[in-house]
Structures are given as C-alpha cells and as structure tokens.
Design a protein around this motif. Structure first.
Motif, mmCIF file in Angstrom:
data_model
loop_
_atom_site.group_PDB
_atom_site.id
_atom_site.type_symbol
_atom_site.label_atom_id
_atom_site.label_comp_id
_atom_site.label_asym_id
_atom_site.label_seq_id
_atom_site.Cartn_x
_atom_site.Cartn_y
_atom_site.Cartn_z
ATOM 1 N N GLU A 70 0.780 -1.080 -0.119
ATOM 2 C CA GLU A 70 0.107 -0.131 0.061
ATOM 3 C C GLU A 70 0.803 1.277 -0.101
ATOM 4 O OE1 GLU A 70 -2.564 -0.310 3.403
ATOM 5 O OE2 GLU A 70 -0.733 -0.879 4.681
ATOM 6 N N PHE A 71 2.071 1.130 0.334
ATOM 7 C CA PHE A 71 3.104 2.155 0.132
ATOM 8 C C PHE A 71 3.794 2.690 -0.936
ATOM 9 C CE2 PHE A 71 2.467 1.605 4.832
ATOM 10 C CZ PHE A 71 2.124 2.685 5.447
ATOM 11 N N GLN A 72 3.548 1.640 -1.891
ATOM 12 C CA GLN A 72 4.286 1.871 -3.408
ATOM 13 C C GLN A 72 4.192 3.120 -3.786
ATOM 14 O OE1 GLN A 72 3.764 -1.377 -6.228
ATOM 15 N NE2 GLN A 72 3.593 0.052 -7.879
ATOM 16 N N GLY A 102 13.895 2.546 7.215
ATOM 17 C CA GLY A 102 14.686 2.619 8.300
ATOM 18 C C GLY A 102 13.976 1.918 9.615
ATOM 19 N N GLY A 103 12.745 1.589 9.393
ATOM 20 C CA GLY A 103 11.879 0.661 10.451
ATOM 21 C C GLY A 103 11.266 1.694 11.216
ATOM 22 N N TYR A 104 10.034 1.077 11.852
ATOM 23 C CA TYR A 104 9.234 1.996 12.609
ATOM 24 C C TYR A 104 9.799 2.091 14.090
ATOM 25 C CZ TYR A 104 5.078 1.378 9.616
ATOM 26 O OH TYR A 104 4.184 1.558 8.671
ATOM 27 N N GLU A 105 10.623 1.330 14.429
ATOM 28 C CA GLU A 105 11.386 1.523 15.727
ATOM 29 C C GLU A 105 11.896 2.895 15.938
ATOM 30 O OE1 GLU A 105 10.719 -0.586 18.300
ATOM 31 O OE2 GLU A 105 11.988 1.003 19.491
ATOM 32 N N ASP A 106 12.827 3.289 14.810
ATOM 33 C CA ASP A 106 13.537 4.411 14.889
ATOM 34 C C ASP A 106 12.684 5.652 14.628
ATOM 35 O OD1 ASP A 106 15.837 3.581 15.858
ATOM 36 O OD2 ASP A 106 16.742 3.293 14.085
ATOM 37 N N PHE A 107 11.526 5.341 13.933
ATOM 38 C CA PHE A 107 10.708 6.548 13.274
ATOM 39 C C PHE A 107 9.378 6.553 13.564
ATOM 40 C CE2 PHE A 107 14.814 5.902 10.600
ATOM 41 C CZ PHE A 107 15.296 7.121 10.747
ATOM 42 N N LYS A 108 9.089 5.894 14.682
ATOM 43 C CA LYS A 108 7.495 5.699 14.815
ATOM 44 C C LYS A 108 6.921 7.073 15.033
ATOM 45 C CE LYS A 108 8.388 4.450 19.712
ATOM 46 N NZ LYS A 108 9.872 4.679 19.465
ATOM 47 N N GLU A 109 7.556 8.045 15.615
ATOM 48 C CA GLU A 109 6.872 9.308 15.998
ATOM 49 C C GLU A 109 6.624 10.268 14.603
ATOM 50 O OE1 GLU A 109 9.700 8.543 17.287
ATOM 51 O OE2 GLU A 109 9.516 8.669 19.449
ATOM 52 N N LEU A 110 7.217 10.000 13.477
ATOM 53 C CA LEU A 110 7.329 10.833 12.222
ATOM 54 C C LEU A 110 5.792 10.813 11.670
ATOM 55 C CD1 LEU A 110 10.646 10.480 10.604
ATOM 56 C CD2 LEU A 110 10.062 11.893 12.488
ATOM 57 N N PRO A 111 5.319 9.697 11.683
ATOM 58 C CA PRO A 111 3.661 10.150 11.047
ATOM 59 C C PRO A 111 2.793 10.944 11.970
ATOM 60 C CG PRO A 111 4.517 7.766 10.935
ATOM 61 C CD PRO A 111 5.450 8.465 11.694
ATOM 62 N N TYR A 112 3.221 11.129 13.047
ATOM 63 C CA TYR A 112 2.397 12.125 14.042
ATOM 64 C C TYR A 112 3.071 13.450 13.754
ATOM 65 C CZ TYR A 112 0.634 7.993 15.920
ATOM 66 O OH TYR A 112 -0.280 6.625 15.957
ATOM 67 N N ALA A 113 4.175 13.706 12.986
ATOM 68 C CA ALA A 113 4.522 15.145 12.765
ATOM 69 C C ALA A 113 3.980 15.516 11.443
ATOM 70 C CB ALA A 113 6.024 14.950 12.639
ATOM 71 N N VAL A 121 4.250 14.424 -8.971
ATOM 72 C CA VAL A 121 3.869 13.304 -9.434
ATOM 73 C C VAL A 121 2.668 12.648 -8.801
ATOM 74 C CG1 VAL A 121 6.140 12.828 -10.634
ATOM 75 C CG2 VAL A 121 5.976 12.139 -8.321
ATOM 76 N N LYS A 122 2.128 13.513 -8.112
ATOM 77 C CA LYS A 122 0.709 13.007 -7.349
ATOM 78 C C LYS A 122 0.744 11.916 -6.272
ATOM 79 C CE LYS A 122 -2.751 14.887 -10.534
ATOM 80 N NZ LYS A 122 -3.815 14.479 -11.391
ATOM 81 N N ILE A 123 1.839 11.986 -5.775
ATOM 82 C CA ILE A 123 1.959 11.072 -4.545
ATOM 83 C C ILE A 123 0.690 11.344 -3.575
ATOM 84 C CG2 ILE A 123 3.350 9.606 -2.779
ATOM 85 C CD1 ILE A 123 5.702 10.572 -4.464
ATOM 86 N N PRO A 124 0.031 10.352 -2.870
ATOM 87 C CA PRO A 124 -1.038 10.957 -1.983
ATOM 88 C C PRO A 124 -0.361 10.997 -0.645
ATOM 89 C CG PRO A 124 -1.444 8.544 -2.609
ATOM 90 C CD PRO A 124 -0.301 9.058 -3.469
ATOM 91 N N LEU A 125 0.385 11.922 -0.378
ATOM 92 C CA LEU A 125 1.503 11.725 0.750
ATOM 93 C C LEU A 125 0.876 11.746 2.100
ATOM 94 C CD1 LEU A 125 3.824 14.254 -0.869
ATOM 95 C CD2 LEU A 125 4.594 12.004 0.466
ATOM 96 N N HIS A 126 -0.427 12.521 2.294
ATOM 97 C CA HIS A 126 -0.910 12.623 3.571
ATOM 98 C C HIS A 126 -1.721 11.141 3.731
ATOM 99 C CE1 HIS A 126 -4.225 13.875 1.002
ATOM 100 N NE2 HIS A 126 -5.307 13.965 2.172
ATOM 101 N N GLN A 127 -2.369 10.917 2.641
ATOM 102 C CA GLN A 127 -3.121 9.461 2.979
ATOM 103 C C GLN A 127 -2.026 8.506 3.617
ATOM 104 O OE1 GLN A 127 -5.367 8.699 -0.585
ATOM 105 N NE2 GLN A 127 -6.342 10.730 -0.686
ATOM 106 N N LEU A 128 -0.723 8.375 2.726
ATOM 107 C CA LEU A 128 0.229 7.498 3.206
ATOM 108 C C LEU A 128 0.428 7.713 4.568
ATOM 109 C CD1 LEU A 128 2.566 7.162 -0.052
ATOM 110 C CD2 LEU A 128 0.256 5.874 0.850
ATOM 111 N N ILE A 129 0.646 9.112 5.230
ATOM 112 C CA ILE A 129 1.046 9.352 6.442
ATOM 113 C C ILE A 129 0.169 8.791 7.170
ATOM 114 C CG2 ILE A 129 1.355 11.076 8.142
ATOM 115 C CD1 ILE A 129 2.572 12.998 5.912
#
Lengths: 238, 475
Positions: free
Chosen positions: B306-308, B351-362, B375-383
C-alpha cells in the motif's frame, strides 16, 4: 568492450515477486494518456522563438547578442574584449571556419596577444591544462531550447566537455536554425538519431546560463564550479 | 544500517529546534520563496494538472514494470562499457564501492550531491579505508567541513545555517579570512575545490534519472559540480536508488521539467547532463571506467504494497516546502536524512518503525504536500496509513493515545458507563476549562495540551440534546 553485470537475476526476481509475477523481458510500449509538452510554443515562428529565448535569458544571468555571419567576427571580438581577452579555448570544429571566424582566430588574435588553444584529441593532458588556464571557452549549440534558454552540446573527441566547464567565461554560438520550443524536441531528436543507428554522445549537456548556487541563505551567487559568466551569440542566417 | 541522523528522542529534538530562531526564520522565508517560484513556473507552463498526471502515469508505469526497465538499463550500460552492480542492501553497495576504491588505490574521491549515498553511509565506509572524500555541492561541502553535520533539507542541505555561521565554520576549520558575503564564500570554495577535481582518483555521483533505452544517467545541478566530478577523474561510480529510472529520453525530459520547477522554481537548472557509459574513443574527458551501483536497501519491500506510491518520488522537496510542520520544526527534528512529508513516509519504510514511529504524527494531515507533489503521490494518505499500521500492527501508538483509547473502549462498551461519562465530561473538566478551551489538561490530555488547546466538552451530551430537540426523538 562490454561491462560486467553482477547480481542481476536475484535482484530482479525479488522485484517481480513483489509485483506478483515472474520477471519479464517483454512489455507493451506505453501509450501515454497525457501529452502536455506538445502544446508549449506550438505554433511559434522562428522569430518568435528568438524573442522567447531573449526574454528567458534575462532570468538566467545570460546576455544574448544577435548578429549574422557577415558581422560575427566583429561581434565575437567585442564579446571577447568585454570578457577581458587574454586566452581562449575552442573545440576543433569546422563550423568556426564556415562561420567566417578563421581570420579572427588565427591572425588577429595572435597579433592582439590573445592565446588561442584548439582542442586536440592527440594531447589529452594538454587539453585539460589549457582548458583550466583559459579565460574564455567557445562552443556551439547543436539545438537550442527557447523556453528555458538552454544550449545543447554533444561531446566527442574534438569537442571536449571541459571547454564549456573549466574556463571562467563561456561563449556559446547559437545558429538561429537550431532554436526549437523546448527540451521535448531535443529529447525526440536524440532518440531519432539513436534509432537510426547513431551512438548517443557519451556526454550530452543541456546548459542554461552560468553556474550558480543559492545554498547560502537562498541568496543567488552566480559562478560556482563552472563558468562565472556566460553569453549567447545568435547567428541569424545560420 | 539506518538513515538516522540523531539519537536524541523525538520530543527533545522538537523542543530544541523550536528554540532555534535563525533556523525557523530561514525555513519560513525559504518555504515562501520556493512556493512562490514553483507556483509561478506552474502557471507560466500552463496545464499544470495535466503535467502532473503525465508525471504520475510515467512513474506508475515504470514501477509496475521495474524489473523490465532495470534489465534494459543494465544491458545498455554494459554495451557502452559500463559495469553494473545490483546491491540488495546498503552493505553490499558500500562493500562493492570499497572494493573499487581498493583496486584503484584511491586516496582522494570527489562527490556530487546524492541522497542515496547518504542513506547507505558511503562516506564513512570510504573514510574507513583511509580515502579522503570531498563533497562538492556547496551546501554539502559546508556541512562536511562542519564536522559532518546532517542535511536539513533535501535540496538545500545547509538551509538552517546563516552566512555568519558558515563564515565561522570555514574560519575555524580552514583559516578562512574573508567576509560572510555569499559571493566571497562561494569563490573561496570554487578555488579550494578546483584542484580537488583535477587530482581526484574517483568521482562519485547520485542519479536523478537513469534512461533505460540508452543506458544513460541524468544529473541535475545548478553549480556544475557533477560535471567536473564526472569529466575529470579516471573512474566514475554512480549510485542510484533502483526506482530512479525512466524508459527513454522523452520521459526523462518530462520528469526533469517537473523536477526543476517543483524543486527550485526554474524552467531548467543550469546543468542537466546525460552521461552514457565510459568516454568514447579519443575523448579526453570522461571516465575510463564506469560503475553503476543500483541499490534496493528496502525499496523492493515497498513495491506491491500500500505504500508503493512513495516510490514515484523524484526528490524535488516540493512537499517539504509546503509543509506547515516542517516550517516550524525544521529538517533536523525528523532525525532522518529524508525530512518533511516525504521523510515521514519514507523513513519508517526504509529505516523501520522502531526508529521513526513518531514521524507519522509530525503532520497535520492537511494535504498541502499532496497538492504540491508533481507526480501526485497521495502523501497525507500514506502518512495516515502509517498511523494505522503503527496502532494496529505495531502496537506503537504514543502512550497517552493508548490510554485514551483504552479508557474510551472501556467506557463505550457499556451503555450506562457511556452515558455517565458523557454527562460527567463537562463538570469534570471544568477546573481545566477557560473560554471553552482546555490549555493545561490532566493525564492523557497533557501531551496534547502541551502544544495546543483542546476544546472543552459541551455542557450537554449528544443524547440529552437529541432528546430535547424540538422534533423529539427516543433514547
């Protein structure tokens, strides 16, 4: 000689596996749904393209001088003088003679103490030393993109890449007939040449003005690693 | 190996960066300039949405047929005398490049800007061998001289530094004795690096777009450093993320047109260079030996999932320049070489969720990044998807959110408890309420109200309101 390819199969197998199929060596050529690039400057005449080029060059810190073959030698002399003369490096290219520059380059410059070095494929080391030393490099655009103000250069044994990169100032001659709307036409032309069996030059340069950087506080500095000044001379009847 | 740039906890990074007033001023004014220029260019070009759709369809087609195009690319590079090494991991890539450096007995290596080489920690691997590695992009060079400070922006790596700080870096480390004027600083670097290009044993570059049909690589710069890196040393190594590829010159042209407009608001940058294989016979400049290293390093795991869409990315940083969170916290807060919305999506994947688990909340999920993406990446949906994964699969939701959800689950499971809780919400919260807002909440609300207000609960709960409304209703 062909180069070596390592680890390809495992690598591509994994990709295909992730995509849910086996690796493929055949696909249908894509038919794009959108082609917005053809609309840009679609019906512009050659004169209109020159005007677009001139306008765009105001944005890229590049002066444009328009001249014709008869006046080219005088124009070039004026530009070389304005850049402080001293030393010039050029490609080994018959077009300089065709454009009526032989007398200027081979007779007038030596008399005026302007050193001219012509790229010589037999002396690779000397080429770099001279290019590094030269005050001015002169090259010729193969195709010129009006929209972005870009000259396209193809490298070969007589047309060294360093001529447009190492000297402090760069002069690019632009035959008017080489001006096209945008990069789209250049990309197609390069593909056509490829398909007719021609080798793509080992280096194709799309050059748009002098080198620059905004890495320090977003303030534009013109002239970083490549030329500090650039000028285009458009030759109307070529 | 990860692409982590800091061991400090996320919250500390946020607090620290929020007090960096120069950085915050620099970032907000840079964002404004970038945005204005990008929009002006999109407007001048016309039919921008169609351009974006074309960019999107090209990137999607390439990803769907990535094995085909990488095969074609490698065949064509090889035909022009270049070697191709497919590296599944960062270690495989760096080991191969170390081996070339050893074979060439390389002492000095010049490099042009490349995110993927940052990602695989290539410089450290080469320095281990005793090689001197010199970054030649002006911004990267400044950071390198300043004890390898990490970049804070994908396109303008030293954005967080002002000219006085840069002057002092050169003064302290190299005895620079001129002023802080950008022209003087740039001229100093020009002179310093010119000789390095001429005497380097190996030149290393990244790759903006590889062209499958011709076996070429395309480099996009304004400084011209990539051209000197590839023209002068005898050996050239180009490192590319495996997805950075297009079918032909024609699609390269479209993506470059989107990239330069979206990244820096230019129609084209000063130098777009396509290089094919080793130098031709009789050529003076160009490499005698060329190696293309194609890096997976976690990318294939993203394919087919789903993150392709994040693999469509062309690294223009338009999303970074549009992001209101990046505007306040700057690039270093993300703790990854990839910052901003693209970093939020990519860092946990590579890099793995362990190191970056807070980022999707930023992220505020406002969608400005998605609108800016060429190139129309649905960035906020992926976040948002990342948050779902973190909560549902990884069990890594922030503690207060977990407590809150647990309490809600407990309360909502019983009708009478639910009724009581909603009735009690307003009186219970009243000591914390001012002007219908809670600014200093207790317990699980603390984390929320540390940064912003929380609306006070309504005095009347929904069921009571529903019952009392004029048309009537039943419980």
């Amino acid at each position: 000689m062909k180069g070596i390819i390592e680890n390809r199969d495992t690598f591509l197998n994994k990709i295909a596996h992730q995509l849910g199929r086996t690796p493929t060596k055949n696909i249908e050529q894509p038919i794009w749904q959108y082609q917005p690039q053809d609309r840009v400057l679609k019906d512009a005449t050659q004169d209109e393209l020159v005007a677009v080029l001139q306008e765009q060059c105001l944005n890229i810190n590049t002066n444009v001088v328009i001249t014709n073959t008869a006046k080219l030698a005088d124009t070039l002399q004026t530009v070389v003088d304005s850049f402080g003369g001293r030393s010039v490096i050029t490609w080994k290219d018959d077009r300089f003679q065709k454009y009526g520059l032989s007398q200027l380059m081979n007779e007038q410059w030596p008399q005026a103490n302007i050193d001219l070095y012509v790229w010589n494929s037999a002396q690779p080391e000397e080429n770099i030393i001279q290019a590094e030393k030269a005050n001015i490099g002169i090259t010729i655009s193969e195709m010129t993109l009006a929209e972005s103000g870009t000259a396209v250069l193809f490298s070969d044994k007589d047309k060294g890449r360093s001529v447009s990169f190492l000297p402090e100032k760069s002069i690019i001659l632009i035959p008017k007939s080489t001006i096209v709307p945008r990069m789209t036409q250049a990309a197609r032309w390069i593909r056509e040449k490829m398909h007719s069996g021609e080798k793509v030059a080992s280096c194709v340069n799309f050059i748009t003005g002098p080198s620059n950087s905004a890495d320090i506080e977003m303030i534009l500095v013109v002239g970083v690693h490549g030329p500090i000044k650039a000028i285009y001379i458009v030759i109307e009847d070529q | 190996m990860s692409m982590k740039t800091s061991d400090d906890p996320f919250k500390n990074r946020v607090s620290k960066e929020l007090t960096n007033t120069f950085m915050r001023g620099a970032v907000s004014s840079a964002q404004e300039r970038f945005q204005t220029r990008r929009l002006k260019q999109a407007d001048e070009l016309g039919h921008w949405e169609e351009w974006r759709s074309h960019g999107e369809e090209i990137r999607q087609h390439v990803l769907a047929n990535l094995d085909y195009y990488l095969y074609e690319l490698s065949e064509n590079v090889s035909k022009r005398g270049g070697h191709v090494f497919f590296a599944q991991t960062a270690q495989e890539a760096t080991a191969y490049i170390q081996q070339i450096a050893n074979e060439k007995q390389a002492r000095k290596i010049v490099k042009s800007k490349s995110m993927v080489t940052e990602e695989i920690h290539l410089n450290a691997a080469l320095e281990q061998l005793g090689c001197e590695v010199i970054e030649t992009d002006l911004g990267e060079y400044i950071l390198q001289v300043d004890d390898h400070e990490p970049p804070s922006h994908i396109v303008v790596p030293a954005l967080h530094k002002n000219k006085e700080q840069i002057r002092d870096v050169f003064k302290d480390k190299q005895g620079y004795d001129k002023t802080e004027k950008p022209e003087e600083l740039a001229l100093y670097v020009r002179e310093k690096l010119r000789n390095e290009y001429l005497t380097a044993d190996i030149g290393i570059t990244g790759c903006n777009f590889a062209i499958a049909e011709s076996g070429s690589i395309t480099l996009v710069t304004n400084e011209g450093n990539a051209d000197l890196v590839t023209a002068l040393p005898k050996t050239q190594i180009t490192v590319m993320g495996m997805e950075r590829i297009v079918p032909t010159f024609e699609e390269m042209e479209v993506l470059v047109s989107l990239l330069t407009r979206s990244a820096v608001g230019q129609k084209l940058t000063s130098y777009i260079t396509t290089l094919t294989g080793i130098k031709d016979e009789g050529d003076t400049d160009g490499p005698e030996e060329f190696h293309l290293v194609i890096v997976d390093n976690g990318r294939s795991d993203i394919l087919g999932g789903e993150f392709q869409p994040i693999l469509q990315c062309i690294r223009c940083a338009a999303c970074v320049n549009a992001c209101p969170v990046y505007r306040h916290v700057g690039g270093h807060t993300y703790g990854s070489i990839y910052s901003g919305p693209v970093g939020v999506v990519l860092s946990p994947l590579l890099g793995g969720y362990e190191d970056f688990k807070e980022l999707p909340y930023a992220s505020t999920l406002c969608g400005a990044c998605t609108d800016a993406c060429p190139v129309k990446i649905p960035l906020h949906q992926l976040i948002h998807k990342h948050r779902q994964v973190i909560v549902e699969n990884e069990g890594k939701a922030p503690v207060s959110e977990k407590l809150l959800m647990k309490a809600f689950g407990f309360g909502a499971a019983s009708p009478s408890l639910f009724k009581m809780a909603t009735k009690m919400a307003s009186p219970v919260m009243s000591p914390f309420t001012k002007d219908n807002k809670i600014s200093n909440g207790p317990g699980p609300l603390k984390a929320w109200t540390a940064d912003r207000d929380f609306p006070a609960p309504n005095k009347e709960n929904f069921r009571d309101w529903f019952k009392k409304r004029p048309i009537g209703g039943e419980e």
